[in-house]
Write a protein that holds these residues in place. Structure first.
Motif, PDB file in Angstrom:
ATOM      1  N   ASN A 192      48.077  66.229  19.173  1.00 54.77           N
ATOM      2  CA  ASN A 192      48.539  67.149  18.125  1.00 54.77           C
ATOM      3  C   ASN A 192      49.459  68.236  18.648  1.00 54.77           C
ATOM      4  O   ASN A 192      49.849  69.135  17.892  1.00 54.77           O
ATOM      5  CB  ASN A 192      47.329  67.789  17.442  1.00 54.77           C
ATOM      6  CG  ASN A 192      46.460  66.782  16.736  1.00 54.77           C
ATOM      7  OD1 ASN A 192      46.965  65.828  16.142  1.00 54.77           O
ATOM      8  ND2 ASN A 192      45.147  66.963  16.808  1.00 54.77           N
ATOM      9  N   ARG A 193      49.765  68.170  19.954  1.00 47.01           N
ATOM     10  CA  ARG A 193      50.606  69.199  20.592  1.00 47.01           C
ATOM     11  C   ARG A 193      50.008  70.594  20.376  1.00 47.01           C
ATOM     12  O   ARG A 193      50.714  71.580  20.165  1.00 47.01           O
ATOM     13  CB  ARG A 193      52.040  69.167  20.062  1.00 47.01           C
ATOM     14  CG  ARG A 193      52.717  67.807  20.093  1.00 47.01           C
ATOM     15  CD  ARG A 193      52.851  67.269  21.509  1.00 47.01           C
ATOM     16  NE  ARG A 193      53.817  66.181  21.608  1.00 47.01           N
ATOM     17  CZ  ARG A 193      53.509  64.884  21.632  1.00 47.01           C
ATOM     18  NH1 ARG A 193      52.229  64.499  21.539  1.00 47.01           N
ATOM     19  NH2 ARG A 193      54.452  63.969  21.743  1.00 47.01           N
ATOM     20  N   ASP A 194      48.693  70.645  20.444  1.00 44.34           N
ATOM     21  CA  ASP A 194      47.976  71.907  20.235  1.00 44.34           C
ATOM     22  C   ASP A 194      47.858  72.642  21.572  1.00 44.34           C
ATOM     23  O   ASP A 194      46.792  72.699  22.190  1.00 44.34           O
ATOM     24  CB  ASP A 194      46.587  71.620  19.646  1.00 44.34           C
ATOM     25  CG  ASP A 194      45.857  72.886  19.225  1.00 44.34           C
ATOM     26  OD1 ASP A 194      46.386  73.994  19.478  1.00 44.34           O
ATOM     27  OD2 ASP A 194      44.750  72.777  18.667  1.00 44.34           O
ATOM     28  N   TRP A 195      48.959  73.222  21.990  1.00 42.13           N
ATOM     29  CA  TRP A 195      48.985  73.878  23.300  1.00 42.13           C
ATOM     30  C   TRP A 195      48.157  75.151  23.297  1.00 42.13           C
ATOM     31  O   TRP A 195      47.666  75.573  24.351  1.00 42.13           O
ATOM     32  CB  TRP A 195      50.421  74.153  23.714  1.00 42.13           C
ATOM     33  CG  TRP A 195      51.291  72.930  23.645  1.00 42.13           C
ATOM     34  CD1 TRP A 195      52.503  72.812  23.026  1.00 42.13           C
ATOM     35  CD2 TRP A 195      51.017  71.630  24.195  1.00 42.13           C
ATOM     36  NE1 TRP A 195      52.998  71.535  23.154  1.00 42.13           N
ATOM     37  CE2 TRP A 195      52.108  70.790  23.864  1.00 42.13           C
ATOM     38  CE3 TRP A 195      49.949  71.100  24.927  1.00 42.13           C
ATOM     39  CZ2 TRP A 195      52.161  69.453  24.243  1.00 42.13           C
ATOM     40  CZ3 TRP A 195      50.000  69.761  25.300  1.00 42.13           C
ATOM     41  CH2 TRP A 195      51.094  68.960  24.977  1.00 42.13           C
ATOM     42  N   ALA A 196      47.964  75.756  22.146  1.00 42.54           N
ATOM     43  CA  ALA A 196      47.110  76.948  22.063  1.00 42.54           C
ATOM     44  C   ALA A 196      45.673  76.597  22.437  1.00 42.54           C
ATOM     45  O   ALA A 196      44.968  77.388  23.069  1.00 42.54           O
ATOM     46  CB  ALA A 196      47.158  77.546  20.657  1.00 42.54           C
ATOM     47  N   GLN A 197      45.224  75.396  22.058  1.00 41.49           N
ATOM     48  CA  GLN A 197      43.876  74.944  22.408  1.00 41.49           C
ATOM     49  C   GLN A 197      43.756  74.743  23.918  1.00 41.49           C
ATOM     50  O   GLN A 197      42.743  75.107  24.522  1.00 41.49           O
ATOM     51  CB  GLN A 197      43.556  73.642  21.667  1.00 41.49           C
ATOM     52  CG  GLN A 197      42.240  72.979  22.066  1.00 41.49           C
ATOM     53  CD  GLN A 197      41.007  73.731  21.587  1.00 41.49           C
ATOM     54  OE1 GLN A 197      41.107  74.827  21.039  1.00 41.49           O
ATOM     55  NE2 GLN A 197      39.847  73.146  21.795  1.00 41.49           N
ATOM     56  N   VAL A 198      44.777  74.174  24.538  1.00 40.48           N
ATOM     57  CA  VAL A 198      44.776  73.988  25.991  1.00 40.48           C
ATOM     58  C   VAL A 198      44.715  75.342  26.693  1.00 40.48           C
ATOM     59  O   VAL A 198      43.965  75.530  27.658  1.00 40.48           O
ATOM     60  CB  VAL A 198      46.023  73.199  26.428  1.00 40.48           C
ATOM     61  CG1 VAL A 198      46.121  73.148  27.957  1.00 40.48           C
ATOM     62  CG2 VAL A 198      45.986  71.788  25.855  1.00 40.48           C
ATOM     63  N   THR A 199      45.483  76.301  26.201  1.00 44.22           N
ATOM     64  CA  THR A 199      45.469  77.644  26.788  1.00 44.22           C
ATOM     65  C   THR A 199      44.093  78.285  26.633  1.00 44.22           C
ATOM     66  O   THR A 199      43.581  78.915  27.564  1.00 44.22           O
ATOM     67  CB  THR A 199      46.546  78.525  26.125  1.00 44.22           C
ATOM     68  OG1 THR A 199      47.838  77.986  26.440  1.00 44.22           O
ATOM     69  CG2 THR A 199      46.466  79.962  26.638  1.00 44.22           C
ATOM     70  N   LYS A 200      43.489  78.119  25.470  1.00 44.10           N
ATOM     71  CA  LYS A 200      42.162  78.686  25.217  1.00 44.10           C
ATOM     72  C   LYS A 200      41.130  78.101  26.179  1.00 44.10           C
ATOM     73  O   LYS A 200      40.338  78.835  26.789  1.00 44.10           O
ATOM     74  CB  LYS A 200      41.756  78.420  23.773  1.00 44.10           C
ATOM     75  CG  LYS A 200      40.340  78.877  23.406  1.00 44.10           C
ATOM     76  CD  LYS A 200      40.051  78.595  21.936  1.00 44.10           C
ATOM     77  CE  LYS A 200      38.635  78.997  21.552  1.00 44.10           C
ATOM     78  NZ  LYS A 200      37.623  78.117  22.189  1.00 44.10           N
ATOM     79  N   LEU A 201      41.116  76.783  26.329  1.00 42.45           N
ATOM     80  CA  LEU A 201      40.154  76.133  27.220  1.00 42.45           C
ATOM     81  C   LEU A 201      40.404  76.520  28.677  1.00 42.45           C
ATOM     82  O   LEU A 201      39.454  76.697  29.456  1.00 42.45           O
ATOM     83  CB  LEU A 201      40.245  74.615  27.052  1.00 42.45           C
ATOM     84  CG  LEU A 201      39.790  74.065  25.693  1.00 42.45           C
ATOM     85  CD1 LEU A 201      40.130  72.580  25.575  1.00 42.45           C
ATOM     86  CD2 LEU A 201      38.296  74.286  25.500  1.00 42.45           C
ATOM     87  N   SER A 202      41.662  76.669  29.033  1.00 39.73           N
ATOM     88  CA  SER A 202      42.008  77.077  30.400  1.00 39.73           C
ATOM     89  C   SER A 202      41.504  78.480  30.685  1.00 39.73           C
ATOM     90  O   SER A 202      40.941  78.747  31.751  1.00 39.73           O
ATOM     91  CB  SER A 202      43.524  77.014  30.602  1.00 39.73           C
ATOM     92  OG  SER A 202      44.003  75.707  30.423  1.00 39.73           O
ATOM     93  N   ARG A 203      41.704  79.358  29.727  1.00 42.83           N
ATOM     94  CA  ARG A 203      41.266  80.740  29.913  1.00 42.83           C
ATOM     95  C   ARG A 203      39.748  80.828  30.038  1.00 42.83           C
ATOM     96  O   ARG A 203      39.225  81.570  30.882  1.00 42.83           O
ATOM     97  CB  ARG A 203      41.767  81.601  28.755  1.00 42.83           C
ATOM     98  CG  ARG A 203      41.468  83.096  28.927  1.00 42.83           C
ATOM     99  CD  ARG A 203      42.115  83.923  27.835  1.00 42.83           C
ATOM    100  NE  ARG A 203      43.568  83.886  27.927  1.00 42.83           N
ATOM    101  CZ  ARG A 203      44.363  83.363  27.006  1.00 42.83           C
ATOM    102  NH1 ARG A 203      43.844  82.804  25.916  1.00 42.83           N
ATOM    103  NH2 ARG A 203      45.670  83.375  27.166  1.00 42.83           N
ATOM    104  N   GLU A 204      39.039  80.060  29.219  1.00 41.10           N
ATOM    105  CA  GLU A 204      37.569  80.033  29.291  1.00 41.10           C
ATOM    106  C   GLU A 204      37.095  79.579  30.671  1.00 41.10           C
ATOM    107  O   GLU A 204      36.185  80.172  31.256  1.00 41.10           O
ATOM    108  CB  GLU A 204      37.003  79.100  28.223  1.00 41.10           C
ATOM    109  CG  GLU A 204      37.080  79.622  26.807  1.00 41.10           C
ATOM    110  CD  GLU A 204      36.592  78.600  25.794  1.00 41.10           C
ATOM    111  OE1 GLU A 204      36.478  78.953  24.606  1.00 41.10           O
ATOM    112  OE2 GLU A 204      36.315  77.441  26.189  1.00 41.10           O
ATOM    113  N   ALA A 205      37.729  78.519  31.177  1.00 37.53           N
ATOM    114  CA  ALA A 205      37.330  77.987  32.479  1.00 37.53           C
ATOM    115  C   ALA A 205      37.624  78.967  33.598  1.00 37.53           C
ATOM    116  O   ALA A 205      36.800  79.164  34.502  1.00 37.53           O
ATOM    117  CB  ALA A 205      38.046  76.662  32.727  1.00 37.53           C
ATOM    118  N   ARG A 206      38.794  79.579  33.562  1.00 36.14           N
ATOM    119  CA  ARG A 206      39.166  80.528  34.617  1.00 36.14           C
ATOM    120  C   ARG A 206      38.245  81.746  34.588  1.00 36.14           C
ATOM    121  O   ARG A 206      37.824  82.254  35.636  1.00 36.14           O
ATOM    122  CB  ARG A 206      40.618  80.977  34.444  1.00 36.14           C
ATOM    123  CG  ARG A 206      41.620  79.988  34.971  1.00 36.14           C
ATOM    124  CD  ARG A 206      41.574  79.830  36.491  1.00 36.14           C
ATOM    125  NE  ARG A 206      42.033  81.012  37.160  1.00 36.14           N
ATOM    126  CZ  ARG A 206      41.435  81.580  38.190  1.00 36.14           C
ATOM    127  NH1 ARG A 206      40.314  81.097  38.653  1.00 36.14           N
ATOM    128  NH2 ARG A 206      41.924  82.658  38.758  1.00 36.14           N
TER     129      ARG A 206
END
Length: 214
Positions: A192-206
């Motif tokens: 879905n090209r939902d890059w905001a979701q990728v950023t959100k998950l990345s931030r949570e992990a970091r």
């Protein structure tokens, strides 16, 4: 013991997104979405025909991220990812032929290990930083602890079944430099090209990794 700067970079990031890319054109926005969430490394696996082109475009156009080639299983692939711009390489296992090819590239290589015999071969070749794969299926945290007894000189990047839920269990082990996981880049978000979701998950992990490691 000194380590390559690329390995130090993996350790500092703590969480390595393992990604499968079907279309090279999404590689740059995907990498930028990871960076926006604080993840500055990406492992692009050679599981799809578009992977090599994706690796090359990320290496050229996203200088803030460390491009890592994953699923390198042949000597020819070792040379190809080097030419494409990879700065580190990960494999699911260990073979002497790939080890030799990786030495020719000069790139840091994390071969995969899952058993004591695997570790013995890696140590014999001087490969002390390895991928523990498939982590959960190979015994998880308990299995990794067991291997670390006879191989205290080794460091690991567990991959396979790692998620936000068990991230802390792995990062708590002193022999673990980082973990690899696909949960940071879910297939539906990519579709879905939902890059905001990728950023959100990345931030949570970091954030969780930083909390765990102080």
């Amino acid at each position: 013991m000194s380590i390559a700067p690329e390995i130090a970079r993996l350790k500092a990031c703590a969480v390595v997104p393992v990604v499968v890319i079907d279309e090279a054109e999404i590689a740059v926005p995907l990498a930028e979405a990871l960076l926006a969430g604080g993840i500055d490394v990406i492992e692009i696996t050679l599981r799809r025909p578009a992977a090599m082109a994706a690796l090359e475009v990320v290496a050229k156009r996203v200088p803030g991220i460390l491009p890592v080639a994953g699923t390198v299983v042949t000597p020819a692939q070792a040379a190809e990812v080097h030419n494409a711009g990879a700065l580190a390489v990960v494999s699911p296992g260990f073979t002497e032929s790939v080890d030799e090819a990786m030495r020719k590239t000069g790139l840091p290589w994390l071969p995969g290990v899952a058993t004591a015999s695997d570790c013995m071969r890696a140590v014999s070749a001087g490969r002390l930083t390895c991928k523990f794969f498939p982590a959960e299926q190979a015994g998880g945290v308990a299995g990794l602890k067991a291997l670390s007894g006879p191989f205290p000189q080794m460091q690991f990047c567990p991959t396979g079944g790692v998620s936000l839920a068990n991230l802390g269990n792995y990062l708590a082990l002193p022999q673990v430099i980082c973990v690899g996981g696909s949960w940071l880049v879910p297939a539906d978000a990519v579709k879905n090209r939902d890059w905001a979701q990728v950023t959100k998950l990345s931030r949570e992990a970091r954030e969780k990794a930083a909390e765990l490691r102080g």
